[in-house]
Each structure stands twice: as structure tokens, then as C-alpha cells.
Scaffold this motif. Sequence first.
Motif, mmCIF file in Angstrom:
data_model
loop_
_atom_site.group_PDB
_atom_site.id
_atom_site.type_symbol
_atom_site.label_atom_id
_atom_site.label_comp_id
_atom_site.label_asym_id
_atom_site.label_seq_id
_atom_site.Cartn_x
_atom_site.Cartn_y
_atom_site.Cartn_z
ATOM 1 N N THR A 110 21.721 -1.086 -2.553
ATOM 2 C CA THR A 110 20.508 -1.897 -2.451
ATOM 3 C C THR A 110 20.798 -3.226 -1.784
ATOM 4 O O THR A 110 21.786 -3.891 -2.113
ATOM 5 C CB THR A 110 19.902 -2.147 -3.848
ATOM 6 N N ALA A 111 19.927 -3.601 -0.850
ATOM 7 C CA ALA A 111 19.988 -4.906 -0.200
ATOM 8 C C ALA A 111 18.879 -5.786 -0.757
ATOM 9 O O ALA A 111 17.774 -5.310 -1.035
ATOM 10 C CB ALA A 111 19.830 -4.762 1.315
ATOM 11 N N GLU A 112 19.157 -7.064 -0.908
ATOM 12 C CA GLU A 112 18.131 -8.015 -1.320
ATOM 13 C C GLU A 112 17.345 -8.446 -0.082
ATOM 14 O O GLU A 112 17.926 -8.756 0.955
ATOM 15 C CB GLU A 112 18.763 -9.246 -1.987
ATOM 16 N N MET A 146 8.390 -5.502 4.116
ATOM 17 C CA MET A 146 7.868 -6.841 4.355
ATOM 18 C C MET A 146 7.636 -7.602 3.051
ATOM 19 O O MET A 146 7.745 -8.827 3.022
ATOM 20 C CB MET A 146 6.555 -6.761 5.144
ATOM 21 N N TYR A 147 7.295 -6.906 1.968
ATOM 22 C CA TYR A 147 6.858 -7.598 0.764
ATOM 23 C C TYR A 147 7.692 -7.282 -0.470
ATOM 24 O O TYR A 147 7.634 -8.032 -1.441
ATOM 25 C CB TYR A 147 5.381 -7.281 0.498
ATOM 26 N N ASP A 148 8.447 -6.184 -0.478
ATOM 27 C CA ASP A 148 9.287 -5.866 -1.631
ATOM 28 C C ASP A 148 10.488 -6.803 -1.670
ATOM 29 O O ASP A 148 10.922 -7.338 -0.649
ATOM 30 C CB ASP A 148 9.760 -4.412 -1.585
ATOM 31 N N GLU A 149 11.042 -6.969 -2.852
ATOM 32 C CA GLU A 149 12.183 -7.866 -3.016
ATOM 33 C C GLU A 149 13.513 -7.167 -2.748
ATOM 34 O O GLU A 149 14.535 -7.831 -2.597
ATOM 35 C CB GLU A 149 12.188 -8.447 -4.432
ATOM 36 N N GLN A 150 13.516 -5.818 -2.701
ATOM 37 C CA GLN A 150 14.750 -5.074 -2.487
ATOM 38 C C GLN A 150 14.511 -3.930 -1.515
ATOM 39 O O GLN A 150 13.382 -3.447 -1.361
ATOM 40 C CB GLN A 150 15.292 -4.526 -3.815
ATOM 41 N N THR A 159 21.360 -1.139 9.082
ATOM 42 C CA THR A 159 22.080 0.138 9.125
ATOM 43 C C THR A 159 22.627 0.501 7.756
ATOM 44 O O THR A 159 23.255 -0.335 7.094
ATOM 45 C CB THR A 159 23.232 0.067 10.137
ATOM 46 N N ALA A 160 22.384 1.740 7.350
ATOM 47 C CA ALA A 160 22.982 2.288 6.140
ATOM 48 C C ALA A 160 24.109 3.235 6.546
ATOM 49 O O ALA A 160 23.972 4.010 7.495
ATOM 50 C CB ALA A 160 21.941 3.033 5.320
ATOM 51 N N VAL A 191 24.838 -0.703 2.408
ATOM 52 C CA VAL A 191 23.832 -1.420 3.184
ATOM 53 C C VAL A 191 24.227 -2.897 3.141
ATOM 54 O O VAL A 191 25.035 -3.309 2.307
ATOM 55 C CB VAL A 191 22.414 -1.229 2.606
ATOM 56 N N PRO A 192 23.665 -3.731 4.031
ATOM 57 C CA PRO A 192 23.985 -5.169 3.973
ATOM 58 C C PRO A 192 23.568 -5.773 2.636
ATOM 59 O O PRO A 192 22.664 -5.272 1.953
ATOM 60 C CB PRO A 192 23.162 -5.761 5.136
ATOM 61 N N ASP A 193 24.217 -6.877 2.275
ATOM 62 C CA ASP A 193 23.857 -7.553 1.024
ATOM 63 C C ASP A 193 22.439 -8.116 1.068
ATOM 64 O O ASP A 193 21.701 -8.047 0.088
ATOM 65 C CB ASP A 193 24.847 -8.693 0.737
#
Length: 205
Positions: A125-127, A99-103, A28-29, A17-19
Amino acid sequence: MSETTKGGNVILRNVRVPDTVEPGETFTAEADVDVGGVFVNPLDPDHCNNASGAGAGYTLSVEFEGPDGTVKEAGPTCQLMTEVGENRSTYSKDFTAPMYDEQATVSARVVMRDSGKSTDEMSDTAEVSRDAPTEPENPDYTDGGSTGDNVNWNPPDPDDSDGPQFPDFGIGDKLEGVGLLVVVLIGVYLLVEMTEAGVEGASPL
């Protein structure tokens, strides 16, 4: 690191997944799957051939699970072997960043629907970006309201010898005019009082 099934012939190489993603962004995964070996038993329930009937491979799908638990399947498709080495295919699905999670974590596994076999899961995992909003270039705020009055809200300057600045609502000139009129009226009143006092104090002839 990789996960395998079918005696090591079907290999889940990685999940990507993107960083970094923005809240609510669609991303996109991807999953890379290799098929190796040189022979597939025609009686294998996952056996498949290409359209021409030549070559053999496995019927497989890639099952993705997104950040909110949504499961999406890429496939099924017939992924063939090659004469030398391994044949790689990349599978992908789109997901929405929280919208609200960090990852935002996406996991995937290869599933063989006909035989029920599968690889173990791999994930990436993406940040989720949480950058503070940028400060405006001009900190002064000018409000052009429906009344046509522009109010310039400048914060008071502690080093300003003239004291703090307050919003100017356009009444300064009016106050100056009222003050001048009051001074004139007081002057007229005093002049009348002095005149009347002089008349009353005059000696009769």
C-alpha cells in the motif's frame, strides 16, 4: 513472507509500490517471483523450455489488481530453473493513484494458466499525499485588471493608529478637488449676501 505453488517451486516473494504517491499520479507496482527446484516433469502442463530446448521451467503470469479494481497481467512467460538456488524475475505494471482516497493498494498473485494453479495474493500500500498548498511568499494581492487600476488589498492593521486601510480606487484626489470647489462657492455666496445686505441697509442721502 511469501506465497508458493507447484510444490514450493514457484514462489511469490514480495509485492512493492512506492511509499507515497500524488493524487492521479501514475506509479509502478512490482512483484518478485522465484523459481526453484532442479526438475520439471515434461508432462506437467506448465512445463516449458528455453528457445534452445535446454533447461526447463514453468510458464507463468503475474496478475496485479490495482486501487480501482483494475486487473492487469504481466506474462505469460517461461521462467526457467537454475542449477543452483533460485532464478528470480521481476514483473511490473503501472497504475493510477486515486484522486480522493488516502491509500493506493495493489495486490498480486502468480497464476499458472495451463494447470489453473496459483499462489495466494500479496499486497502493498502507498499513502496518497494530501499536503496542504503552500502559502504564497507575498500575502499582498495586486490585481492588474483590464481597466489598468491596481488595487492593493491590504488587511487592516489593528495596531495602526491611523485606522484601517481601505482599497484605494484612485478617487481620493478627485474628492479633495470637489471639496475645495464647494468651499470656494460657499465663500462667494456669503460675500454676495453680505454685499446685498449692506446696500439695502444704507441710508438715502
